[in-house]
Design an enzyme around this catalytic site. Structure first.
Site, PDB file in Angstrom:
ATOM      1  N   CYS A 163       0.815  -1.205   0.000  1.00  0.00           N
ATOM      2  CA  CYS A 163       0.000   0.000   0.000  1.00  0.00           C
ATOM      3  C   CYS A 163       0.860   1.271   0.000  1.00  0.00           C
ATOM      4  CB  CYS A 163      -0.964  -0.044   1.181  1.00  0.00           C
ATOM      5  SG  CYS A 163      -2.336   1.128   1.025  1.00  0.00           S
ATOM      6  N   HIS A 164       0.893   2.042   1.082  1.00  0.00           N
ATOM      7  CA  HIS A 164       1.790   3.200   1.162  1.00  0.00           C
ATOM      8  C   HIS A 164       3.173   2.826   1.696  1.00  0.00           C
ATOM      9  CE1 HIS A 164      -2.050   5.461   0.863  1.00  0.00           C
ATOM     10  NE2 HIS A 164      -1.296   6.367   0.271  1.00  0.00           N
ATOM     11  N   GLU A 194      -5.610   7.075  -4.475  1.00  0.00           N
ATOM     12  CA  GLU A 194      -5.353   8.299  -3.695  1.00  0.00           C
ATOM     13  C   GLU A 194      -6.434   9.344  -3.961  1.00  0.00           C
ATOM     14  OE1 GLU A 194      -3.776   9.009  -0.717  1.00  0.00           O
ATOM     15  OE2 GLU A 194      -1.933   8.315  -1.671  1.00  0.00           O
TER      16      GLU A 194
END
Length: 257
Positions: A163-164, A194
């Site tokens: 993910c991030h 996002e």
């Protein structure tokens, strides 16, 4: 004379036995070390100037943790500031989240995460960067954790993120001066995802764009669909839905070493 020869033979056998034991002990110690994986979580608790809370995303820790713990790996935690990192996505209706959060050993571990200076890269077979929006703020420029990841990778270990979490990979350089992700297939939170959470103008950078700038061969699926890619001991996943599959990818990559 025969007694002397017998004595010498006994001493030689003892020396060989001792040498074998020492070698076995070293192998055992090495194998024990290889059963450890380092999870990286963010220390950042705010989404820019919005005032909204963030941190590491619980499901991205717990679902990878369950796969790797059940495979026999011990997991340690590190965060930029150490101590008790902020948590996001706190949903105990998720059975795996609940299992992780109520595991006394691991609750204690993550609530007392290591500082980077307390971590020895050679103790770990793999490193895993969990996501949560906080990761975009404090992981990219953390040189200590980047150095740990680089050493694990160059010691024939596995580097992974979801993910991030891949924000922590964008500035990792290898000893040859090249970025770790340069020329490798990689995934991470997409620009579309996002925008869907309305944070495209809040985060310091769009992760998809930054991974491409660093030479990553970026891959993705439709928003919120599981997507995991493995390339040269680098395992990355697109979104929270990919956390379990990243854990499985790390497990497989370690089995293939």
């Amino acid at each position: 004379m025969k007694m002397i020869k017998k004595g010498m033979m006994v001493l030689a056998c003892c020396a060989i036995f001792s040498s074998v034991n020492t070698a076995n002990a070293q192998t055992l110690k090495s194998n024990q070390m290889k059963k450890k994986i380092l999870f990286v979580v963010t220390s950042h608790d705010k989404k820019g100037s919005t005032g909204e809370a963030t941190g590491y995303y619980l499901g991205e820790v717990s679902h990878a943790w369950k796969v790797l713990k059940e495979a026999g790996y011990e997991i340690d935690f590190v965060s930029p500031k150490g101590g008790n990192p902020p948590v996001d996505g706190f949903d105990l209706s998720d059975a795996v989240n609940k299992e992780f959060w109520e595991d006394q050993v691991y609750h204690q571990k993550i609530s007392n995460s290591h500082k980077p200076s307390e971590v020895k890269a050679e103790d770990y077979a793999a490193i895993y960067y969990a996501g949560g929006h906080g990761a975009v703020w404090d992981l990219p420029d953390n040189q200590e954790i980047a150095g740990i990841a680089s050493r694990i990778y160059e010691n024939n270990g596995v580097v992974s993120a979801v993910c991030h979490g891949p924000a922590g990979l964008v500035n990792i350089k290898l000893s040859n001066g090249k970025f770790l992700i340069d020329g490798k297939k990689v995934s991470g939170f997409t620009n579309e995802e996002e925008k869907a959470v309305k944070l495209e103008n809040v985060v310091p950078f769009l992760l998809e764009d930054q991974l491409k700038k660093r030479g990553g061969i970026y891959e993705k699926s439709a928003p919120w669909q599981e997507h995991v890619v493995t390339d040269q001991r680098l395992v990355t996943g697109q979104n929270p839905q990919s956390a379990k599959a990243v854990g499985e990818g790390v497990k497989k990559a370690l089995e293939n070493l």
